[in-house]
Design a protein around this motif. Sequence first.
Motif, mmCIF file in Angstrom:
data_model
loop_
_atom_site.group_PDB
_atom_site.id
_atom_site.type_symbol
_atom_site.label_atom_id
_atom_site.label_comp_id
_atom_site.label_asym_id
_atom_site.label_seq_id
_atom_site.Cartn_x
_atom_site.Cartn_y
_atom_site.Cartn_z
ATOM 1 N N VAL A 105 8.721 8.277 0.408
ATOM 2 C CA VAL A 105 8.311 7.758 -0.887
ATOM 3 C C VAL A 105 6.952 8.365 -1.224
ATOM 4 C CG1 VAL A 105 7.298 5.680 0.148
ATOM 5 C CG2 VAL A 105 7.860 5.705 -2.288
ATOM 6 N N ALA A 106 6.834 8.826 -2.476
ATOM 7 C CA ALA A 106 5.572 9.388 -2.948
ATOM 8 C C ALA A 106 5.205 8.690 -4.244
ATOM 9 C CB ALA A 106 5.689 10.897 -3.168
ATOM 10 N N GLY A 107 3.951 8.284 -4.364
ATOM 11 C CA GLY A 107 3.513 7.605 -5.568
ATOM 12 C C GLY A 107 2.147 8.079 -6.015
ATOM 13 N N PHE A 108 1.938 8.053 -7.318
ATOM 14 C CA PHE A 108 0.667 8.469 -7.906
ATOM 15 C C PHE A 108 0.021 7.288 -8.618
ATOM 16 C CE2 PHE A 108 -1.200 10.465 -11.918
ATOM 17 C CZ PHE A 108 -2.464 10.585 -11.370
ATOM 18 N N SER A 109 -1.217 6.976 -8.257
ATOM 19 C CA SER A 109 -2.011 5.919 -8.875
ATOM 20 C C SER A 109 -1.294 4.560 -8.756
ATOM 21 C CB SER A 109 -2.326 6.289 -10.338
ATOM 22 O OG SER A 109 -3.333 5.471 -10.867
ATOM 23 N N PHE A 110 -0.946 3.914 -9.864
ATOM 24 C CA PHE A 110 -0.175 2.670 -9.813
ATOM 25 C C PHE A 110 1.087 2.852 -8.964
ATOM 26 C CE2 PHE A 110 3.379 0.255 -11.708
ATOM 27 C CZ PHE A 110 2.891 -1.052 -11.672
ATOM 28 N N ARG A 121 8.682 -3.090 2.808
ATOM 29 C CA ARG A 121 9.987 -3.746 2.680
ATOM 30 C C ARG A 121 11.129 -2.964 3.294
ATOM 31 N NH1 ARG A 121 11.070 -6.547 -3.144
ATOM 32 N NH2 ARG A 121 9.366 -8.060 -3.137
ATOM 33 N N ARG A 122 10.943 -1.660 3.415
ATOM 34 C CA ARG A 122 12.067 -0.794 3.772
ATOM 35 C C ARG A 122 11.755 0.007 5.037
ATOM 36 N NH1 ARG A 122 15.470 -0.863 -0.933
ATOM 37 N NH2 ARG A 122 16.912 0.394 0.293
ATOM 38 N N PRO A 123 12.195 -0.483 6.187
ATOM 39 C CA PRO A 123 11.871 0.181 7.457
ATOM 40 C C PRO A 123 12.475 1.566 7.601
ATOM 41 C CG PRO A 123 13.487 -1.575 7.782
ATOM 42 C CD PRO A 123 12.981 -1.715 6.384
ATOM 43 N N GLU A 124 13.449 1.908 6.749
ATOM 44 C CA GLU A 124 14.050 3.235 6.854
ATOM 45 C C GLU A 124 13.154 4.338 6.297
ATOM 46 O OE1 GLU A 124 15.956 1.534 3.008
ATOM 47 O OE2 GLU A 124 15.001 0.819 4.845
ATOM 48 N N ILE A 125 12.071 3.970 5.598
ATOM 49 C CA ILE A 125 11.147 4.980 5.077
ATOM 50 C C ILE A 125 10.357 5.582 6.237
ATOM 51 C CG2 ILE A 125 9.144 5.389 3.606
ATOM 52 C CD1 ILE A 125 10.163 3.174 1.762
ATOM 53 N N THR A 126 10.454 6.891 6.384
ATOM 54 C CA THR A 126 9.856 7.570 7.532
ATOM 55 C C THR A 126 8.505 8.196 7.230
ATOM 56 O OG1 THR A 126 11.238 9.485 6.977
ATOM 57 C CG2 THR A 126 12.032 8.025 8.699
ATOM 58 N N GLY A 127 8.146 8.315 5.966
ATOM 59 C CA GLY A 127 6.859 8.891 5.628
ATOM 60 C C GLY A 127 6.500 8.609 4.179
ATOM 61 N N PHE A 128 5.198 8.700 3.863
ATOM 62 C CA PHE A 128 4.768 8.433 2.491
ATOM 63 C C PHE A 128 3.652 9.394 2.081
ATOM 64 C CE2 PHE A 128 1.761 5.846 4.907
ATOM 65 C CZ PHE A 128 0.559 6.055 4.246
ATOM 66 N N ILE A 129 3.568 9.583 0.772
ATOM 67 C CA ILE A 129 2.471 10.315 0.144
ATOM 68 C C ILE A 129 1.853 9.380 -0.883
ATOM 69 C CG2 ILE A 129 1.776 12.317 -1.217
ATOM 70 C CD1 ILE A 129 2.865 13.099 1.505
ATOM 71 N N SER A 130 0.561 9.165 -0.776
ATOM 72 C CA SER A 130 -0.141 8.279 -1.700
ATOM 73 C C SER A 130 -1.236 9.081 -2.393
ATOM 74 C CB SER A 130 -0.736 7.087 -0.928
ATOM 75 O OG SER A 130 -1.321 6.150 -1.797
ATOM 76 N N VAL A 131 -1.050 9.366 -3.683
ATOM 77 C CA VAL A 131 -1.983 10.191 -4.447
ATOM 78 C C VAL A 131 -2.853 9.304 -5.330
ATOM 79 C CG1 VAL A 131 -2.203 12.079 -6.106
ATOM 80 C CG2 VAL A 131 -0.331 12.098 -4.451
ATOM 81 N N SER A 132 -4.162 9.437 -5.187
ATOM 82 C CA SER A 132 -5.122 8.668 -5.991
ATOM 83 C C SER A 132 -4.826 7.174 -5.984
ATOM 84 C CB SER A 132 -5.137 9.168 -7.449
ATOM 85 O OG SER A 132 -5.426 10.548 -7.523
ATOM 86 N N LEU A 151 0.300 10.475 4.203
ATOM 87 C CA LEU A 151 -0.843 11.212 3.675
ATOM 88 C C LEU A 151 -1.421 10.479 2.473
ATOM 89 C CD1 LEU A 151 -2.609 13.835 3.340
ATOM 90 C CD2 LEU A 151 -0.754 14.713 1.884
ATOM 91 N N ILE A 152 -2.715 10.248 2.505
ATOM 92 C CA ILE A 152 -3.443 9.720 1.350
ATOM 93 C C ILE A 152 -4.359 10.828 0.865
ATOM 94 C CG2 ILE A 152 -5.161 8.048 0.556
ATOM 95 C CD1 ILE A 152 -4.035 6.061 2.561
ATOM 96 N N ILE A 153 -4.229 11.193 -0.413
ATOM 97 C CA ILE A 153 -5.017 12.288 -0.957
ATOM 98 C C ILE A 153 -5.644 11.866 -2.282
ATOM 99 C CG2 ILE A 153 -2.925 13.324 -1.982
ATOM 100 C CD1 ILE A 153 -4.266 16.080 -1.510
ATOM 101 N N ASN A 154 -6.908 12.179 -2.451
ATOM 102 C CA ASN A 154 -7.627 11.790 -3.666
ATOM 103 C C ASN A 154 -8.693 12.823 -3.986
ATOM 104 O OD1 ASN A 154 -9.010 10.449 -1.243
ATOM 105 N ND2 ASN A 154 -10.586 10.228 -2.825
ATOM 106 N N GLY A 155 -9.151 12.810 -5.218
ATOM 107 C CA GLY A 155 -10.195 13.723 -5.657
ATOM 108 C C GLY A 155 -11.568 13.111 -5.521
#
Length: 218
Positions: A105-110, A121-132, A151-155
């Motif tokens: 799952v990858a999400g930006f801001s909100f 909620r979902r244990p099957e998720i193996t990795g995430f990207i969180s932008v800003s 990975l958490i990435i921000n400016g």
Amino acid sequence: MPEVIFPGPEGRLEGRYHPHKGLKDAPIAIILHPHPQFGGTMNNRVVYNLHYTFHNMGFNVLRFNFRGVGRSQGEYDQGIGELSDAASALDYLQSMNQNTKHCWVAGFSFGAWIGMQLLMRRPEITGFISVSPPANMYDFSFLAPCPSSGLIINGLGDRVAPPADTVSLVNKLHEQKGITITHQEVDGAGHFFENEHMDTLTGSVESYVQRRLTENTR
């Protein structure tokens, strides 16, 4: 890329699904857009680029509009309903990819805030990207413990979600055992990774995800 309409908690949800034909066990990813009340849609530039970054790595990818955005039915629901929308989107994506071994799952801001909640909620998720991630606006204390590495990435030039708040979030996650949180700060980049910073963002995401996939196949 085909437009798709799939069932959500408050009616239909509009999305874009981009599969790899002939790959029966391709990894899957959903991409979550920024705040619906501030112009956030699945066609946001960061979301669009994340979508294609994952697809170019061999993922079957779905991005979609939260309720009340575009042709998605319903009304904005303070993040509660949007989390249910994300769960429905993941259900839909999994229904078409039942042999997949990797789910991201990858999400930006909100969308990063929603994505981190979906992770819980979902244990099957193996990795995430969180932008800003907007750690100054939303409570991320539900990540106790955080169930997956990511990975958490921000400016460093982000005036919407100040870097200091992101550092505080990362430091709290670093205290947890069994996962690894990778944090990258992009010098000069704002909240939306304008201009050449977009290439830095997508390059960082690609190298991180590729490394994780390689580790998982050893």
